[in-house]
Design a protein around this motif. Structure first.
Motif, PDB file in Angstrom:
ATOM      1  N   LYS A 168       0.820  -1.214   0.000  1.00 39.24           N
ATOM      2  CA  LYS A 168       0.000   0.000   0.000  1.00 39.24           C
ATOM      3  C   LYS A 168       0.853   1.263   0.000  1.00 39.24           C
ATOM      4  O   LYS A 168       0.506   2.272  -0.627  1.00 39.24           O
ATOM      5  CB  LYS A 168      -0.909  -0.024   1.227  1.00 39.24           C
ATOM      6  N   LYS A 169       2.005   1.221   0.686  1.00 39.29           N
ATOM      7  CA  LYS A 169       2.846   2.409   0.817  1.00 39.29           C
ATOM      8  C   LYS A 169       4.184   2.301   0.096  1.00 39.29           C
ATOM      9  O   LYS A 169       4.907   3.296  -0.006  1.00 39.29           O
ATOM     10  CB  LYS A 169       3.108   2.692   2.300  1.00 39.29           C
ATOM     11  N   THR A 170       4.533   1.106  -0.367  1.00 39.90           N
ATOM     12  CA  THR A 170       5.855   0.891  -0.966  1.00 39.90           C
ATOM     13  C   THR A 170       5.693   0.264  -2.342  1.00 39.90           C
ATOM     14  O   THR A 170       5.163  -0.850  -2.460  1.00 39.90           O
ATOM     15  CB  THR A 170       6.715  -0.027  -0.073  1.00 39.90           C
ATOM     16  N   ASP A 171       6.156   0.958  -3.366  1.00 41.03           N
ATOM     17  CA  ASP A 171       5.956   0.469  -4.727  1.00 41.03           C
ATOM     18  C   ASP A 171       6.888  -0.685  -5.067  1.00 41.03           C
ATOM     19  O   ASP A 171       6.552  -1.524  -5.898  1.00 41.03           O
ATOM     20  CB  ASP A 171       6.161   1.607  -5.732  1.00 41.03           C
ATOM     21  N   ASN A 172       8.065  -0.723  -4.447  1.00 45.57           N
ATOM     22  CA  ASN A 172       9.006  -1.810  -4.709  1.00 45.57           C
ATOM     23  C   ASN A 172       9.695  -2.183  -3.397  1.00 45.57           C
ATOM     24  O   ASN A 172      10.559  -1.451  -2.904  1.00 45.57           O
ATOM     25  CB  ASN A 172      10.036  -1.398  -5.764  1.00 45.57           C
ATOM     26  N   VAL A 173       9.304  -3.314  -2.843  1.00 42.09           N
ATOM     27  CA  VAL A 173       9.826  -3.744  -1.544  1.00 42.09           C
ATOM     28  C   VAL A 173      11.314  -4.056  -1.625  1.00 42.09           C
ATOM     29  O   VAL A 173      12.075  -3.763  -0.695  1.00 42.09           O
ATOM     30  CB  VAL A 173       9.029  -4.961  -1.024  1.00 42.09           C
ATOM     31  N   SER A 174      11.756  -4.621  -2.739  1.00 41.90           N
ATOM     32  CA  SER A 174      13.183  -4.921  -2.895  1.00 41.90           C
ATOM     33  C   SER A 174      14.018  -3.651  -2.795  1.00 41.90           C
ATOM     34  O   SER A 174      15.048  -3.607  -2.104  1.00 41.90           O
ATOM     35  CB  SER A 174      13.436  -5.603  -4.245  1.00 41.90           C
ATOM     36  N   ALA A 175      13.580  -2.604  -3.483  1.00 47.75           N
ATOM     37  CA  ALA A 175      14.308  -1.330  -3.459  1.00 47.75           C
ATOM     38  C   ALA A 175      14.334  -0.742  -2.052  1.00 47.75           C
ATOM     39  O   ALA A 175      15.345  -0.169  -1.623  1.00 47.75           O
ATOM     40  CB  ALA A 175      13.666  -0.350  -4.437  1.00 47.75           C
ATOM     41  N   ALA A 176      13.239  -0.907  -1.314  1.00 50.19           N
ATOM     42  CA  ALA A 176      13.178  -0.382   0.052  1.00 50.19           C
ATOM     43  C   ALA A 176      14.159  -1.112   0.964  1.00 50.19           C
ATOM     44  O   ALA A 176      14.831  -0.490   1.801  1.00 50.19           O
ATOM     45  CB  ALA A 176      11.756  -0.508   0.589  1.00 50.19           C
ATOM     46  N   LEU A 177      14.270  -2.418   0.812  1.00 51.89           N
ATOM     47  CA  LEU A 177      15.216  -3.186   1.627  1.00 51.89           C
ATOM     48  C   LEU A 177      16.657  -2.848   1.267  1.00 51.89           C
ATOM     49  O   LEU A 177      17.525  -2.768   2.142  1.00 51.89           O
ATOM     50  CB  LEU A 177      14.957  -4.686   1.450  1.00 51.89           C
ATOM     51  N   LEU A 178      16.912  -2.633  -0.018  1.00 55.42           N
ATOM     52  CA  LEU A 178      18.250  -2.214  -0.448  1.00 55.42           C
ATOM     53  C   LEU A 178      18.614  -0.856   0.149  1.00 55.42           C
ATOM     54  O   LEU A 178      19.718  -0.668   0.675  1.00 55.42           O
ATOM     55  CB  LEU A 178      18.315  -2.142  -1.976  1.00 55.42           C
TER      56      LEU A 178
END
Length: 200
Positions: A168-178
């Motif tokens: 809902k708030k994060t378009d790309n979870v992989s990018a957020a973890l990186l």
């Protein structure tokens, strides 16, 4: 001979009468209890202890079959499919129920595309600490709700797909973890462990 006198069949034969030893009597008395105890212990053992470990579970077979259907019917790379998160496995993998209409929901494990997070089966304490932090971070991101997977493809392991994940708030979870330092970029091939060793 008195009518009340016990008849001894060995009288006059020269052979001593048979007498059961005290040890034999104890063993005979204990045998029924040993049998009962064995039945009780056997009934308390988990049923999976009686099944060969090489026999795949019903859940594993279903998940492997569902996984093939998911990536084959995923459609265009940007087509998003809603999922319910069943559980977070580690910092880059989670288990999901995929709503792939038309048809029933399907189950699979989802490996986040493009990243590699530390393993909970760690080779050192440093990796374990990072793996636990990455797992919590992924769980928190998925907890934002409205989780969807897209750009879905097959993984090298059965029962798992590789996909991009949005919430809902994060378009790309992989990018957020990186960006948060919980993972590093990975697109296949050899990878270095988190303790300085090379992992194939």
């Amino acid at each position: 001979m008195s009518p009340y006198e016990r008849i001894n069949p060995y009288r006059g034969t020269g052979r001593p009468p048979f007498r059961r030893s005290p040890w034999g009597r104890r063993v005979s008395a204990a045998l029924p209890w040993v049998f009962v105890l064995g039945i009780a212990v056997g009934s308390m053992l988990p049923i999976r202890q009686w099944v060969p470990q090489w026999v795949p579970s019903h859940w594993s077979l279903n998940r492997s079959r569902d996984t093939d259907v998911i990536w084959q019917r995923a459609g265009a790379p940007d087509a998003r499919h809603s999922v319910d998160v069943v559980r977070t496995i580690d910092g880059d993998t989670f288990e999901a129920r995929v709503h792939l209409a038309p048809g029933p929901d399907l189950f699979t494990r989802v490996r986040l595309r493009g990243i590699d997070a530390p393993e909970l089966k760690a080779s050192c304490q440093h990796e374990l600490q990072m793996a636990e932090a990455a797992t919590v971070a992924l769980r928190d991101l998925l907890g934002q709700g409205d989780v969807a997977i897209y750009n879905i493809g097959p993984d090298k392991y059965q029962g798992r797909v590789v996909a991009d994940v949005a919430t809902k708030k994060t378009d790309n979870v992989s990018a957020a973890l990186l960006a948060a330092g919980h993972a590093r970029a990975y697109n296949g091939g050899h990878r270095f462990g988190w303790c300085g060793n090379l992992i194939r």
